[in-house]
Design an enzyme around this catalytic site. Sequence first.
Site, short mmCIF file in Angstrom:
data_model
loop_
_atom_site.label_atom_id
_atom_site.label_comp_id
_atom_site.label_asym_id
_atom_site.label_seq_id
_atom_site.Cartn_x
_atom_site.Cartn_y
_atom_site.Cartn_z
N HIS A 311 43.88 48.88 45.44
CA HIS A 311 43.51 47.54 44.97
C HIS A 311 41.98 47.45 45.06
CE1 HIS A 311 43.23 43.19 44.71
NE2 HIS A 311 44.54 43.07 44.57
N ARG A 334 39.98 36.61 40.70
CA ARG A 334 39.33 37.07 39.47
C ARG A 334 39.99 36.43 38.26
NH1 ARG A 334 40.49 42.80 39.66
NH2 ARG A 334 41.41 42.50 41.71
C1 SIN Z 1 49.86 42.17 43.85
O1 SIN Z 1 49.72 43.13 44.62
O2 SIN Z 1 50.71 42.14 42.97
C2 SIN Z 1 48.95 40.99 43.93
C3 SIN Z 1 48.01 41.13 45.05
C4 SIN Z 1 46.88 40.22 44.86
O3 SIN Z 1 47.00 39.05 45.22
O4 SIN Z 1 45.84 40.66 44.37
#
Ligand code: SIN
Length: 540
Positions: A311, A334
Amino acid sequence: MRIRRSRLHLILISFTIGFITAILCMVFFRPSFATGLRLSRIPIIFGKLNHNPFSTTGMASGSKKPVIVVGSGLAGLSAAYEALKAGASVRMLDRAPKPGGNSIKASSGINGAGTRFQHAQGISQDDTFYADTVRSAGRRFTEASPAGVDRKALVELLTGRSESAVNWLADEVSVDLSVVAQLGGHSVPRTHRGGGKLPPGAAIVSALLEKLKANPNFSLENSAEVDELLTGSDDAVKGVGYHVSEGEAQELEGAVVFAAGGFAGDAHGLLSKHRPDLAGMPSTNEARPASHGLLASLGAAFVDMDSVQIHPTGFVDPKDPGSAYKFLAAEALRGEGGILLSSTGERFINELNTRDVVSDAIMAMQHSTVGSTRQWDVTLLLDPGACEVAASHIGFYVWKGLVQKKKVKDLSPEIIASVDKYAALVASSSKSESVDPLGRKAFGHWRLPPGEANRDEEVCVGTVTPVVHFTMGGVAFDTQARVLRSKEGGETTPIAGLWAAGEITGGIHGANRLGGSSLLECAVFGRIAGAEAAKSVVGV
Ligand code: SIN
Ligand code: FAD
């Protein structure tokens, strides 16, 4: 005579203790044999009441074996819900002291295509979810899959049932999912969360637990670690072996739904085996060993184990910059309008590209090693419009010291220049004049104007770095959520008595998962797993 009297006292005391114990057993441990339990559970029940506010004392009734759900994250909870609905009793076991797993931390929301909440926000049609998912899954989707893993059918189920999953949570479970944001790689806003203070994961998990605990046929034991899958002579799964804290080994018979989550927190185990190159990367997952080995011991097939999601935005905590565990800066930040700036203050990527692309762009830049953690220096900046829409997230991050509110005039000259440039782009986008050279098309709720007019406005800023977040790979399963076992000649066959759902499974997301699609897979496949497992114990 005195001795005889004290003996009499002793007998009376023993009798009273025995009587009270028997009453307590009847209250807390009603139909023990009906649920397939073999060993004494009295200490467990007391332990459970001590540390688990969500636990129920109700135990399953009837003479059928239960559905045993391993894991109390969203996949397990969804399975339990459907199994109960189908008439089965449910025994849920979780090794953690509290329920919810990683699901309770989910911060951006759950995907749904074609929902009434999208309609209310002016998105009248959404027929691109399948295509977006396949595009994001990349090369994995077209690569040869292990026999029995039908990626196309799995993604069709995931995306095709997304509206009903959101409706189920909103209507049957009473979760507010009325706010919709656009995350990276999605063609339209389709990630649902609530408008209140509770983040989506906590809202969903607590509402589902509330429903489940109201059902007398449901029980949950925390601090109960499953360490064995019991099989019969026919190799079918018959139940589980588990233990509670330091307690003795227990065995439980029933149909098993395995919903034990992924391995992004297993840095020194499965993660280092499949992705040694990620050593030293921080993670959004707390350290925990994976439970995949229990499935491997039955000969289960695995798929895409080296597909690990990085991430792009974990917060670097100024109080503990080198921590290997990072709070996630939700992608919704974002989506609602936030931008990313390099260490020299420039935008460098379309912030709404897929996670793999954004993370790769960051990781191509210079990194530093803080303590033993590898990290990058990126600024996440939200204008007042984005800060307002994400107010509940921002409030928490400010409270944790991860985000600061600053006037534009107090930012560095390089950042002010980038903010002005971007603000000018967004302002002209409504007149269809602008094209972002980096390719961003959706600007969320950004409303900051360019130039001197913005200098006294307050923006939200935090430092972020890429983080290990999610494991796309996992156990091979089919559209009925049956776990597949490898056979000779590359074939696979379902393992009788065993279903799986959630992050423990592989084959759906390929090389890169779209944000919001993990909660969705938990709901869609958890529900399928629970219903299918229930059929095996209550009949069709
Ligand atoms: C996700 O992992 O699907 C979302 C995580 C986030 O809030 O960026
Ligand atoms: P989990 O929720 O992790 O639950 C698994 C449970 O199994 C755990 O409680 C664990 O203790 C238990 N367990 C494991 N092994 C055993 C064993 N041997 N015996 C007993 N119990 C066992 N996804 C989205 O779609 N949207 C989001 O907004 C989002 N935000 C996220 C934010 C963060 C910070 C993180 C870390 C993840 C986020 N994700 C999000 C990803 C998503 O939350 C998870 O992938 C998903 O919730 C996994 O659910 P699960 O039920 O499969 O596993």
